[in-house]
Scaffold this motif. Structure first.
Motif, mmCIF file in Angstrom:
data_model
loop_
_atom_site.group_PDB
_atom_site.id
_atom_site.type_symbol
_atom_site.label_atom_id
_atom_site.label_comp_id
_atom_site.label_asym_id
_atom_site.label_seq_id
_atom_site.Cartn_x
_atom_site.Cartn_y
_atom_site.Cartn_z
ATOM 1 N N ARG A 63 8.048 10.894 -6.450
ATOM 2 C CA ARG A 63 8.342 9.514 -6.088
ATOM 3 C C ARG A 63 9.071 9.425 -4.756
ATOM 4 O O ARG A 63 8.821 8.520 -3.953
ATOM 5 C CB ARG A 63 9.175 8.847 -7.188
ATOM 6 N N ALA A 64 9.973 10.396 -4.502
ATOM 7 C CA ALA A 64 10.681 10.410 -3.223
ATOM 8 C C ALA A 64 9.703 10.658 -2.072
ATOM 9 O O ALA A 64 9.801 10.031 -1.020
ATOM 10 C CB ALA A 64 11.773 11.475 -3.233
ATOM 11 N N GLY A 65 8.745 11.557 -2.288
ATOM 12 C CA GLY A 65 7.745 11.822 -1.271
ATOM 13 C C GLY A 65 6.868 10.610 -1.001
ATOM 14 O O GLY A 65 6.531 10.313 0.151
ATOM 15 N N LEU A 66 6.491 9.901 -2.059
ATOM 16 C CA LEU A 66 5.677 8.700 -1.910
ATOM 17 C C LEU A 66 6.430 7.620 -1.151
ATOM 18 O O LEU A 66 5.869 6.940 -0.270
ATOM 19 C CB LEU A 66 5.260 8.188 -3.292
ATOM 20 N N ASP B 179 7.131 5.911 6.472
ATOM 21 C CA ASP B 179 6.490 6.402 7.690
ATOM 22 C C ASP B 179 5.312 5.507 8.086
ATOM 23 O O ASP B 179 5.101 5.232 9.275
ATOM 24 C CB ASP B 179 5.998 7.839 7.486
ATOM 25 N N SER B 180 4.563 5.054 7.081
ATOM 26 C CA SER B 180 3.425 4.180 7.355
ATOM 27 C C SER B 180 3.873 2.855 7.965
ATOM 28 O O SER B 180 3.260 2.346 8.909
ATOM 29 C CB SER B 180 2.648 3.930 6.064
ATOM 30 N N LEU B 181 4.975 2.312 7.431
ATOM 31 C CA LEU B 181 5.494 1.045 7.969
ATOM 32 C C LEU B 181 6.000 1.229 9.402
ATOM 33 O O LEU B 181 5.854 0.342 10.243
ATOM 34 C CB LEU B 181 6.605 0.515 7.061
ATOM 35 N N LYS C 147 3.020 1.231 11.733
ATOM 36 C CA LYS C 147 2.464 -0.117 11.938
ATOM 37 C C LYS C 147 3.343 -0.963 12.848
ATOM 38 O O LYS C 147 2.878 -1.863 13.543
ATOM 39 C CB LYS C 147 2.292 -0.815 10.593
ATOM 40 N N GLY C 148 4.664 -0.664 12.816
ATOM 41 C CA GLY C 148 5.585 -1.455 13.621
ATOM 42 C C GLY C 148 5.602 -1.088 15.103
ATOM 43 O O GLY C 148 6.184 -1.771 15.920
ATOM 44 N N ARG C 149 4.968 0.038 15.434
ATOM 45 C CA ARG C 149 4.933 0.461 16.828
ATOM 46 C C ARG C 149 3.868 -0.284 17.627
ATOM 47 O O ARG C 149 2.858 -0.675 17.111
ATOM 48 C CB ARG C 149 4.675 1.975 16.908
#
Length: 287
Positions: A271-274, A280-282, A285-287
């Motif tokens: 769960r911590a990895g997920l 990281d995905s967010l 997208k924010g870049r």
């Protein structure tokens, strides 16, 4: 007096040597961080061992009373499990569902048995020392429980010992729910009586009654769902009048706490990895 003076005259150089050694060691450990940390670690190990011996002696002389309590508790739980299994079977015509559900719930957690070697009840910042540590798989933020209910959360870990922040600590917060009602809040202790604590932030529209059980809600990885915390004995309004404050008789007898188990959630790493992957995905997208 004459003998004393003769002894001092003969052994004075040895007494002076010991005195100077003590002074040098105090200065060494007090003003050098590395040597000081080595001393603290060694002292903690020695203190933990002494506490463990003391706890073993106390436990030996209270074995009869503990065994009587465990026998009564086991009898009660066996009758309760039999009754619930029978009612569920009658309602669903499935004779194996209860057993399957119990195994599925427990397979997520690894139980690490431990013994309490040091405990306090009447401080605001009570702490418990147990004889299991990093070498046994214990990590910080793991839940700790006993046969009766919730004990606390692992706060600090060394190689062979751990410090637990129990419910009887004003800084402790355990997320709980009212059994069969669905409303949840936070169990906290306000000091004083070691047999009672309070559940805060129960909404005003909640339906419950005195005598209802409060238990862990399973929303975190610390405790599974359904570990007893206590029984409601009084209901108050919160200070702002927007919620209820429940006085709870704690399920765990902290004054007679010997054997506990640490709950290790096997799925926490996944769960911590997920969660980290989602962050990281967010960020991408924010870049």
């Amino acid at each position: 007096m004459r003998n004393l003076l003769e002894f001092l005259s003969k052994s004075g150089h040895w007494l002076l040597f010991v005195f100077l050694e003590v002074i040098s060691l105090v200065l060494l450990f007090q003003y050098n961080s590395y040597q000081g940390s080595v001393w603290i670690t060694s002292a903690n190990a020695v203190t933990g061992r002494i506490y463990e011996w003391e706890s073993a002696v106390e436990a030996f002389f209270s074995l009869t009373r503990i065994n009587e309590g465990l026998t009564m508790r086991n009898f009660y739980l066996e009758r309760q499990v039999d009754q619930l299994s029978r009612l569920y079977t009658e309602a669903t015509d499935d004779t194996t569902a209860a057993e399957r559900y119990g195994l599925k719930l427990l397979e997520q957690y690894e139980l690490i048995p431990a013994k309490v070697v040091s405990n306090s009840l009447h401080r605001e910042d009570n702490l418990i020392t147990i004889n299991r540590g990093r070498a046994d798989g214990v990590r910080t933020d793991m839940g700790v429980a006993c046969g009766l209910g919730v004990v606390g959360v692992v706060y600090m870990v060394s190689e062979h010992y751990s410090i637990v922040m129990p419910v009887l600590n004003v800084n402790s917060r355990v997320s709980c729910t009212i059994r069969k009602r669905g409303y949840f809040g936070y169990l906290r202790w306000s000091g004083g009586d070691p047999t009672v604590a309070y559940v805060e932030d129960i909404p005003r529209h909640a339906h419950f009654k005195r005598g209802d059980w409060v238990e862990t809600n399973g929303y975190s990885s610390i405790f599974p769902q359904g570990v007893p915390a206590g029984k409601i004995i009084q209901v108050y309004n919160s200070s702002d009048g927007l919620s209820y404050r429940l006085k709870v008789r704690l399920a765990t007898d902290f004054g007679n706490l010997r054997d506990v188990y640490v709950l290790s959630d096997k799925s926490i790493a996944e769960r911590a990895g997920l969660m980290e992957a989602a962050r990281d995905s967010l960020r991408e997208k924010g870049r």
